[in-house]
Enzyme design. Structure first.
Site, short mmCIF file in Angstrom:
data_model
loop_
_atom_site.label_atom_id
_atom_site.label_comp_id
_atom_site.label_asym_id
_atom_site.label_seq_id
_atom_site.Cartn_x
_atom_site.Cartn_y
_atom_site.Cartn_z
N ASP A 169 2.23 -5.51 -1.85
CA ASP A 169 3.07 -6.40 -2.60
C ASP A 169 2.56 -7.64 -2.98
O ASP A 169 1.88 -7.91 -3.79
CB ASP A 169 4.63 -6.32 -1.70
CG ASP A 169 5.40 -6.98 -2.22
OD1 ASP A 169 5.35 -7.55 -3.61
OD2 ASP A 169 6.61 -7.22 -1.63
N ARG A 227 12.32 6.50 6.04
CA ARG A 227 10.83 6.41 5.55
C ARG A 227 10.65 8.05 5.53
O ARG A 227 9.76 8.57 5.12
CB ARG A 227 10.28 6.13 7.02
CG ARG A 227 10.55 4.70 7.41
CD ARG A 227 9.41 4.31 8.77
NE ARG A 227 9.86 3.26 9.17
CZ ARG A 227 9.06 2.01 9.01
NH1 ARG A 227 8.47 1.90 7.84
NH2 ARG A 227 9.52 0.98 9.60
N GLU A 256 -2.72 2.00 3.75
CA GLU A 256 -1.53 1.29 3.63
C GLU A 256 -0.62 1.70 2.74
O GLU A 256 -0.88 2.31 1.86
CB GLU A 256 -1.64 -0.20 3.36
CG GLU A 256 -0.87 -1.22 3.08
CD GLU A 256 0.09 -1.41 4.15
OE1 GLU A 256 0.69 -0.44 5.05
OE2 GLU A 256 0.33 -2.74 4.81
#
Ligand code: 5GP
Length: 195
Positions: free
Chosen positions: A115, A181, A111
């Site tokens: 958060d 990204r 991952e």
């Protein structure tokens, strides 16, 4: 900043949307190699399934798997927890499931960032119900400071790259509205970009 071979590409342009770079490309690369070496050692006699969570994990997964010297396999899941905003909704939806059964497999969830921990908490519970031999988590970034609720305080991620400040970060897989990204470094967006 020491992000050559990318330095020239990233002068000006999208990078100007960042208030600051927190992890440059070289720093990320060394950390990913270090995690890869740990996985190689920890799974020495096994063939783990490295499970990338789309879309954010794609650079991390690509780099990490190339740093693991084992006969591993790769699969993907896509989940959605955020929509287009910058705050976690707590609602996790599976948009794309695994291609194959994970029964008896040693799964490593890969991952980009933890958060609130809600996404991984949900995913790990779901995967455990499918009888894998083990499930571990490799996360590049961990925002420890923002965990909601006691059981989520420690996600028990076996491999964590860096602790991340409580800011909205982009780059190296992490997006804002689908963008950024492709930046090989991670940084904090200027607030005026999303306000
Ligand atoms: P959690 O469920 O742990 O709150 O959220 C995990 C997902 O939220 C991550 O996979 C990522 O897609 C998104 N996310 C959390 N923090 C950030 C951030 O600072 N920047 C970006 N771009 N995405 C984030």
């Amino acid at each position: 900043m020491t992000d050559e071979p990318y330095a020239e590409i990233w002068e000006g342009g999208l990078r100007n949307d960042l208030r600051e770079v927190i992890f440059d490309a070289k720093t990320i690369e060394s950390k990913v190699v270090e995690i890869g070496q740990r996985i190689t050692k920890d799974y020495a006699d096994k063939d783990p399934l490295m499970l990338g969570i789309l879309k954010g994990s794609y650079p991390f997964l690509a780099d990490l798997t190339r740093a693991v010297n084992l006969p591993l396999t790769v699969d993907f899941m896509a989940v959605s927890s955020y929509g287009a905003g910058t705050k976690s909704s707590g609602v996790v939806r599976i948009l794309k499931d695994l291609d194959r059964s994970i029964e008896g497999r040693h799964v490593i969830i890969v991952e980009d960032i933890i958060d609130t921990g809600l996404t991984l908490h949900y995913l790990r519970q779901t995967l455990r119900g499918r009888k894998p031999a083990s499930v571990e988590i490799a996360a590049l970034l961990d925002k420890k400071a923002v965990r909601k609720g006691k059981e989520l305080e420690d996600m028990g991620a076996r491999y964590v790259g860096f602790e991340c400040p409580d800011e909205f970060v982009v780059g190296y897989g992490l997006d804002y509205k689908g963008r950024y990204r492709n930046m090989p470094f991670i940084g904090v967006l200027r607030p005026e970009i999303y306000s």
